[in-house]
Design a protein around this motif. Structure first.
Motif: not given
Length: 442
Positions: A80-96
């Motif tokens: 019943d508690s609100p989430p500790i962390l949330a986001w609408e959109r996220a992007r993470i990228a690395a060089r292969l």
């Protein structure tokens, strides 16, 4: 040698083909197939429940990138508690290619609509403590020491972020909204810029309706040492009672050095401007006997106390002299440690009066500020209300000081009130506003 050369060419060709195969496969791969695996991995590592509402997408060119839509992290033990962390959109990228060589090169991390909810319940438990207490999976035993993986980051961008805080014990909290954070490219021992903007509000009425913050600085991290240079923070306190609806504060720090272990801090020079008031000094500190000890020098430039308080929305009573409270200045040396606060020496200029003394407070919870000041001379006539000289007896504002939690004593070598001259005046300030006494001897 020629065999080794052709062998190297063959290996490079195979690696290139492997990368091309990953790229081709990625175009046909549905990343949502890995949702359940990611959720289980997060639960194992943190004990928290990860909900991925939107699609997960993988890109292979020009970076190996992971994109997610709406997601949130919450405690399954407190649904019943609100989430500790949330986001609408996220992007993470690395060089292969660097990944294949054991080096992590991340592109800029982009997060839109980030939300961080921090709560402390009536028992004093913080909702983040479950993350700290969760047992981590045992890592494989290392037989030989390993070096840190080379790491670089193209930056961090957070847009429209929000941080909330609520303490059930005190029924108080605050909210930071409109958070925009831009951090430049990071690499060990290379400086990067930080820009931050946010609005701070309290959920219940306070002396300030909201506070707008804009910050810029240059940061360099080398090992356990963090250097911050050209730090500038512009803060605007907003409230209807302020003269212009807003009270501006500007903080400038030319250079600051922080050592993380053991903790140490050095600020050779800082400057603060609040409305028409200006103060400067230096600060240093570190861990001592298990607690943080801080030393600071402070100097407040001469100002009109009447004008500054007026801009802050403080209405002063009418006084006989137009120059009363027109001059105020201060110099002090402060120390805060495990024993408490010690301000000594403390030198104050109020109009033509010069005060010198100390201000102390013990470390015990609820301990009052203990003031001990001695002034040379003061003409109290100018601070009296205009009108009949016999209308009201003069009363030193000890009640106002007591409301601020100040107790102690003020001594005056000479005091003048109309045609009455007094010497060795002693003014006692009790810890409660109702229990104060003024004493004077001719």
């Amino acid at each position: 040698m020629r065999i080794l050369k052709w062998l190297g060419i063959a290996l490079a060709t195979l690696a290139t083909l492997a990368i091309l195969a990953l790229i081709v496969a990625g175009s046909f791969l549905d990343a949502n197939r890995f949702k359940d695996h990611i959720v289980r991995l997060v639960a194992t590592q943190t004990g928290q429940r990860l909900d991925l509402d939107g699609d997960i997408k993988l890109d292979f060119l020009p970076w190996l990138a992971l994109r997610t839509e709406r997601a949130q992290l919450s405690d399954p033990q407190h649904p019943d508690s609100p989430p500790i962390l949330a986001w609408e959109r996220a992007r993470i990228a690395a060089r292969l290619w660097p990944l294949l060589r054991g080096r992590i090169e991340l592109d800029r991390i982009d997060i839109d609509g980030a939300l961080l909810n921090l709560r402390r319940d009536a028992s004093g438990r913080g909702n983040w403590e479950a993350l700290e207490a969760h047992p981590k999976p045992e890592a494989p035993t290392q037989t030989t020491p390993t070096q840190a993986t080379p790491f670089s980051l193209g930056g961090i961008a957070i847009r429209n972020g929000r941080v909330t805080w609520w303490d059930e014990r005190s029924e108080s909290g605050a909210e930071l909204s409109g958070l925009d954070l831009d951090m430049g490219a990071y690499e060990e021992a290379r400086p990067f810029d930080i820009d931050l903007k946010a609005v701070v509000e309290a959920p219940r009425p306070q002396s300030v309706d909201r506070t707008r913050v804009a910050l810029h600085g240059n940061v360099e991290k080398t090992g356990r040492t963090i250097k911050v240079s050209q730090l500038a923070a512009a803060i605007a306190f907003e409230a209807d009672r302020f003269a212009d609806g807003m009270l501006p504060l500007q903080l400038d720090v030319t250079e600051m050095t922080v050592v993380t272990e053991p903790l140490a801090l050095a600020v050779p020079e800082w400057t603060v401007r609040l409305a028409d008031a200006s103060a400067w000094g230096k600060l240093s500190g570190g861990m001592q006997d298990g607690s943080l000890a801080v030393n600071a020098n402070l100097q407040l430039a001469p100002l009109s106390l009447r004008d500054v308080l007026g801009r802050a929305g403080v209405e002063l009573p009418a006084m006989r002299s137009d120059t009363a409270l027109a001059h105020f200045a201060m110099r002090a040396q402060l120390r805060q440690d495990g024993k408490g606060l010690d301000v000594a020496p403390l030198n104050v200029e109020l109009d033509a009066t010069r005060f010198a003394g100390t201000l102390r407070r013990a470390a015990a919870e609820g301990a009052p500020l203990e003031l001990d000041l001695r002034g040379d001379k003061i003409d109290l006539t100018g601070y009296m209300a205009p009108g009949d000289t016999d209308s009201e007896p003069f009363e030193f504002p000890t009640a106002a000081l007591a409301k601020l939690g100040i107790t102690g004593r003020i001594r005056l070598d000479h005091a003048q009130l109309f045609d009455v001259t007094m010497q060795d005046v002693v003014i006692d300030i009790e810890s409660r506003a109702a229990d104060h006494t003024d004493g004077a001897s001719d």
